[in-house]
Design an enzyme around this catalytic site. Structure first.
Site, mmCIF file in Angstrom:
data_model
loop_
_atom_site.group_PDB
_atom_site.id
_atom_site.type_symbol
_atom_site.label_atom_id
_atom_site.label_comp_id
_atom_site.label_asym_id
_atom_site.label_seq_id
_atom_site.Cartn_x
_atom_site.Cartn_y
_atom_site.Cartn_z
ATOM 1 N N LYS A 19 15.057 22.898 16.292
ATOM 2 C CA LYS A 19 13.652 23.146 16.657
ATOM 3 C C LYS A 19 12.737 22.811 15.473
ATOM 4 O O LYS A 19 11.756 22.100 15.620
ATOM 5 C CB LYS A 19 13.435 24.621 17.061
ATOM 6 C CG LYS A 19 14.313 25.095 18.196
ATOM 7 C CD LYS A 19 14.035 26.538 18.571
ATOM 8 C CE LYS A 19 14.390 27.553 17.507
ATOM 9 N NZ LYS A 19 15.837 27.665 17.201
ATOM 10 N N ARG A 94 10.415 34.331 22.174
ATOM 11 C CA ARG A 94 11.858 34.555 22.180
ATOM 12 C C ARG A 94 12.257 35.626 23.176
ATOM 13 O O ARG A 94 13.447 35.924 23.305
ATOM 14 C CB ARG A 94 12.278 35.008 20.798
ATOM 15 C CG ARG A 94 12.713 33.886 19.881
ATOM 16 C CD ARG A 94 13.312 34.588 18.721
ATOM 17 N NE ARG A 94 14.228 33.895 17.914
ATOM 18 C CZ ARG A 94 13.943 33.018 16.979
ATOM 19 N NH1 ARG A 94 12.756 32.584 16.818
ATOM 20 N NH2 ARG A 94 14.867 32.539 16.213
ATOM 21 N N ARG A 133 23.342 24.016 6.405
ATOM 22 C CA ARG A 133 21.902 23.782 6.254
ATOM 23 C C ARG A 133 21.467 24.218 4.853
ATOM 24 O O ARG A 133 21.948 25.211 4.321
ATOM 25 C CB ARG A 133 21.123 24.593 7.296
ATOM 26 C CG ARG A 133 19.621 24.516 7.054
ATOM 27 C CD ARG A 133 18.799 25.005 8.201
ATOM 28 N NE ARG A 133 19.015 26.410 8.507
ATOM 29 C CZ ARG A 133 18.414 27.038 9.504
ATOM 30 N NH1 ARG A 133 17.589 26.384 10.306
ATOM 31 N NH2 ARG A 133 18.661 28.308 9.743
ATOM 32 N N ARG A 165 19.753 29.910 3.482
ATOM 33 C CA ARG A 165 19.147 31.106 4.063
ATOM 34 C C ARG A 165 20.180 32.230 4.175
ATOM 35 O O ARG A 165 21.332 31.984 4.490
ATOM 36 C CB ARG A 165 18.580 30.777 5.457
ATOM 37 C CG ARG A 165 17.100 30.494 5.427
ATOM 38 C CD ARG A 165 16.570 29.943 6.711
ATOM 39 N NE ARG A 165 16.849 30.747 7.890
ATOM 40 C CZ ARG A 165 16.378 30.465 9.109
ATOM 41 N NH1 ARG A 165 15.609 29.398 9.281
ATOM 42 N NH2 ARG A 165 16.673 31.211 10.139
ATOM 43 N N ARG A 176 23.220 36.116 15.876
ATOM 44 C CA ARG A 176 21.994 35.425 16.328
ATOM 45 C C ARG A 176 22.249 34.716 17.660
ATOM 46 O O ARG A 176 21.395 34.716 18.549
ATOM 47 C CB ARG A 176 21.537 34.417 15.265
ATOM 48 C CG ARG A 176 20.906 35.082 14.054
ATOM 49 C CD ARG A 176 20.889 34.173 12.847
ATOM 50 N NE ARG A 176 20.000 33.028 12.979
ATOM 51 C CZ ARG A 176 20.023 31.982 12.160
ATOM 52 N NH1 ARG A 176 20.864 31.937 11.141
ATOM 53 N NH2 ARG A 176 19.191 30.988 12.345
#
Ligand code: AP5
Length: 223
Positions: A19, A94, A133, A165, A176
């Site tokens: 996203k 969300r 990532r 992160r 998640r």
């Protein structure tokens, strides 16, 4: 840079679907701000304010921040002048109550959602994407295999050191994903019923997905 009038976009998808990657490219091409509730709230966490401390508790474990807190932050952001010709919402809404509140706010603005781009990636690809990532404080994001920085560990845009992160660990990613399926995936049905859902295959290459999203947007403009 392209200009399309009143382009109000939502990017929907599981964590790690791409996203943010796509929203940043669309923001640059159509000159509309990318608004990531995750980024806004991470900035608040870093500031160490009482609200930031509250947010940190939810975000570090991968659970959703309560609707009332997110809505306050998001609705304030939409009031800013750079949103007058549109925006790309990345990671918002969300939950169904968030989507309903947004719809009511946009009715007042007389500018309904133009399209909801749903980026589809199966769960088995997500862990691989998120554990590799790397992010920069300036908002840029990289992947150790699919989107490498020019110099290892250093941001191409601002030269700062990249970091991982805290919620990109295997255990938090699983949480998640579980929360995504329970609380966010029902939005697919919600927007399908409103006939503004546009699914794209998020397993393709970044540039190919970008080109498909641009095609969707350009067709919207000719409707
Ligand atoms: P947030 O920051 O929004 O995280 P997320 O939705 O979990 O999404 P990500 O940012 O992790 O992934 P992405 O889809 O943007 O993927 P990316 O482009 O980076 O939210 C964090 C937390 O904040 C939440 O858990 C929650 O606590 C809270 N929160 C935020 N919004 C909220 C809300 N509205 N309500 C309540 N709580 C909220 O790509 C991932 C990786 O894959 C990158 O390395 C990228 O380079 C790579 N990649 C991208 N595309 C491709 C491709 N096509 N092929 C291969 N690799 C690719």
């Amino acid at each position: 840079m392209s200009q399309v009038s009143n382009l109000d976009l939502i990017f929907l998808g599981p964590p790690g679907a791409g996203k943010g990657t796509q929203a940043r490219k669309i923001s640059a091409k159509y000159n509309i701000p990318q608004i990531s509730t995750g980024d806004l709230m991470r900035a608040s966490v870093l500031s160490g304010t009482p609200i930031g401390k509250k947010l940190k508790k939810y975000m570090s474990s991968g659970v959703l921040v309560p609707d009332e807190l997110v809505l306050e932050i998001l609705l304030d952001r939409l009031e800013e002048s750079d949103c007058q010709y549109g925006f790309v919402l990345d990671g918002f809404p969300r939950t169904v109550p968030q989507a309903e509140t947004l719809a009511n706010a946009l009715i007042k603005k007389k500018s309904p959602i133009s399209a909801v781009i749903s980026i589809e990636v199966p769960d088995e690809d997500i862990t691989k994407r998120l554990t590799a990532r790397r992010n920069c404080k300036c908002g840029a994001s990289y992947h150790l295999e699919f989107l490498k920085p020019k110099v290892e560990g250093v941001c191409d845009y601002c030269g700062k050191k990249l970091f991982q992160r805290k919620d990109d660990t295997k255990e938090v990613i699983e949480n998640r994903l579980c929360i995504y399926h329970k609380q966010t995936a029902p939005l697919i049905d919600f927007y399908q019923k409103q006939k503004n859902l546009y699914p794209v295959d998020g397993k393709k290459k970044i540039e190919m997905i970008f080109s498909e999203i641009c095609d969707i947007i350009n067709k919207l403009d000719s409707l």
